[in-house]
Motif scaffolding. Sequence first.
Motif, PDB file in Angstrom:
ATOM      1  N   VAL A 137      -5.660   7.435   5.501  1.00  9.37           N
ATOM      2  CA  VAL A 137      -6.908   6.841   5.020  1.00  9.37           C
ATOM      3  C   VAL A 137      -6.712   6.278   3.614  1.00  9.37           C
ATOM      4  O   VAL A 137      -7.146   5.156   3.312  1.00  9.37           O
ATOM      5  CB  VAL A 137      -8.046   7.896   5.030  1.00  9.37           C
ATOM      6  N   LEU A 138      -6.033   7.063   2.768  1.00  7.07           N
ATOM      7  CA  LEU A 138      -5.815   6.593   1.392  1.00  7.07           C
ATOM      8  C   LEU A 138      -5.038   5.279   1.384  1.00  7.07           C
ATOM      9  O   LEU A 138      -5.352   4.359   0.628  1.00  7.07           O
ATOM     10  CB  LEU A 138      -5.046   7.655   0.587  1.00  7.07           C
ATOM     11  N   LYS A 139      -4.037   5.204   2.259  1.00  2.95           N
ATOM     12  CA  LYS A 139      -3.259   3.963   2.329  1.00  2.95           C
ATOM     13  C   LYS A 139      -4.098   2.840   2.918  1.00  2.95           C
ATOM     14  O   LYS A 139      -3.994   1.687   2.500  1.00  2.95           O
ATOM     15  CB  LYS A 139      -1.979   4.181   3.141  1.00  2.95           C
ATOM     16  N   ALA A 140      -4.932   3.184   3.895  1.00  5.07           N
ATOM     17  CA  ALA A 140      -5.774   2.154   4.526  1.00  5.07           C
ATOM     18  C   ALA A 140      -6.734   1.544   3.526  1.00  5.07           C
ATOM     19  O   ALA A 140      -6.942   0.327   3.513  1.00  5.07           O
ATOM     20  CB  ALA A 140      -6.550   2.776   5.694  1.00  5.07           C
ATOM     21  N   ILE A 141      -7.309   2.376   2.660  1.00  3.48           N
ATOM     22  CA  ILE A 141      -8.290   1.811   1.712  1.00  3.48           C
ATOM     23  C   ILE A 141      -7.604   1.176   0.500  1.00  3.48           C
ATOM     24  O   ILE A 141      -8.273   0.735  -0.419  1.00  3.48           O
ATOM     25  CB  ILE A 141      -9.334   2.857   1.265  1.00  3.48           C
ATOM     26  N   GLY A 142      -6.275   1.146   0.530  1.00  4.93           N
ATOM     27  CA  GLY A 142      -5.568   0.349  -0.475  1.00  4.93           C
ATOM     28  C   GLY A 142      -4.811   1.121  -1.522  1.00  4.93           C
ATOM     29  O   GLY A 142      -4.365   0.551  -2.516  1.00  4.93           O
ATOM     30  N   MET A 143      -4.675   2.414  -1.332  1.00  6.98           N
ATOM     31  CA  MET A 143      -3.910   3.188  -2.330  1.00  6.98           C
ATOM     32  C   MET A 143      -2.426   2.862  -2.154  1.00  6.98           C
ATOM     33  O   MET A 143      -1.888   2.963  -1.061  1.00  6.98           O
ATOM     34  CB  MET A 143      -4.146   4.677  -2.130  1.00  6.98           C
TER      35      MET A 143
END
Lengths: 228, 405
Positions: B298-304
């Motif tokens: 999720v963190l990577k999906a939202i752009g982290m």
Amino acid sequence: MTNPILQTKGLEKIYENDGVPVHAVRGIDLDVFAEDFLVIAGPSGSGKTTLLNLLGALDTPSAGRVFFEGTDLSSKSKSELASLRLQRMGFIFQAYNLIPVLTALENIEFTMMLRGIDKAERHARAQAVMEELGIAELAHKRPNHMSGGQQQRVAIARAIVTDPAVVLADEPTANIDTATGKALLDLMERMNSEKHITFIFSSHDPQVIGRGKRLLCLRDGRIDSPRE
Amino acid sequence: MILLNLAWRNLWRNTRRSVIVLTSVAIGVVATVILDTLSRGMIFQMLNNQVGSHVTHMQIHRAGFHKNPVIQNTIADPERIETVLRSDPEIVLYSARVVTFGLLSSATNSSGISIVGVDPERERSLTTIRSYIVEGSYLTGAPREIVIGKALAEKLEVGLGDRVVAMASAKDGTMGSELFRVAGLFETFSSEFDKTSVYVPRSSAQAMLELGSEVSEFAMLVTDPDRLAEISKRLRSRLGEEYEVLPYTDLLPFLVLQIELYDQSMVIFYVIVGIALIFGIINTMLMSVFERIKEFGVLKAIGMKNGRILFMVLTEALFLGIIGTVVGFLVGYLVYLPLSTYGLDLSAFSGSLRSFGVGAIVYPVLTAGVITNALIIIPLMAVTGAVYPAVRAMRLEPVRAIRYV
């Protein structure tokens, strides 16, 4: 006619499942325009989530192209795609997927923090969005102290607080009751009409399908019946 | 700040697991700090014993005497040296000595020795040798008294009041000898020193060795031992190249080298302890990452970006390392405090300790080196242990990670 925000040309996605190739998306050409409220519908395994992931730059196509605001996403690095998602997209997940150790307010502020927005501004924007969505009283609660509907409202707030060009929502009503689902759809419709945010849903929930301004039915990875 | 907050809260998701890792880090640090402070205490004790009992802070000889301590290489004009030393504000005490090697014989046995001719009155305040007298007394100033080690007395089978003969080459090349009466026996921290060193009045030594008023060395104490380099440089410039001015670091190079080697070896020791702790950290952080695969997705999906994921995971490990180290250091310090006052009684090993010039009671020494080694190396090693789990988190594909069950 305006240019599409998102556009796909001959989009294909083949992935392997236990060594067996699965053709999840087959030659899809699609234009998504600003302020669309598009629902991608279809039965389980029809490829709607895969298509949503491709549109959201979360996955890379096996063939074909995805264009976001005219830029071919295949030319972007993973880091650039992450920046694009952060700056221009919002995501709503079926299982809410809030960060469990952060409060609602911190979850909403998180994407703004990643964008480098200063603390005072992100605090003010997060509180404004929470007021707007009627969840101000949840500010200091952690996800495990919220109902499914409340968590999904916080997830919506997280997705829209950065004023994204498009919000991609994967089965957003799947884990909540009908009444809460209706309320959430009302909310997203309002964000669409008032804030002009483009929404793309993948869902097989009739309630969501009924709300779509545009409907794209998938079957076996192909567009079955578009409804304008 | 949110990232630090997030890392901190992630640490306490599984409190029991974090506490176990923190405890293991803390125990490692406690053990290391106690061992380090005790070892440093032993080395400093070796150095202080030698400096305090005989060597003193600094010595002046005629040039070349330190490398070739023959009786011919004496200071012919001790008055000039005394004038310089008296006028130096940083010299607290000094005493002229005669030093040579010879043979000490009793009716039954003989042994090779180092004969030190001293001015009893001046030496009284200059060194601590008097405090090691176990039988009889220190030199009183009467002629032909001798103070010897208890171990040497046993070898020569002599006791208080017995007569012994000292022999050594005199300055004129003849064999000088003198009859002495045993006035006292000493037992120091070093069995080797006790077997090989004897003290006689300087006048007796000068007479025996045909030295007249000449001496072998001046031993001295300074106001601030940390300023030895400056003081010795000043004395050198005043005395000229005819004399050598040697601080104890030059007189005891082996011990000084040992301290330097010890400092380096302790860094390696801390790293080894850290490596042992790394495996606990790797295990903990890997479990933590595997439990949060969906969340990383999720963190990577939202752009982290990966850099921030790396930072977050490494920060979690850094927190573990810092907390464990600080707790371990504080516990170690609580153990250190009474030990530094009352010492650790190692009488059971006194024989081997005396052969190294260390007393039976060891006092730990806490130095800046101990603090920096513990507070920097262990947390750094903890961070190192989190690199692999962090890389695993960075390599996650958001689509697969979000679906991970």
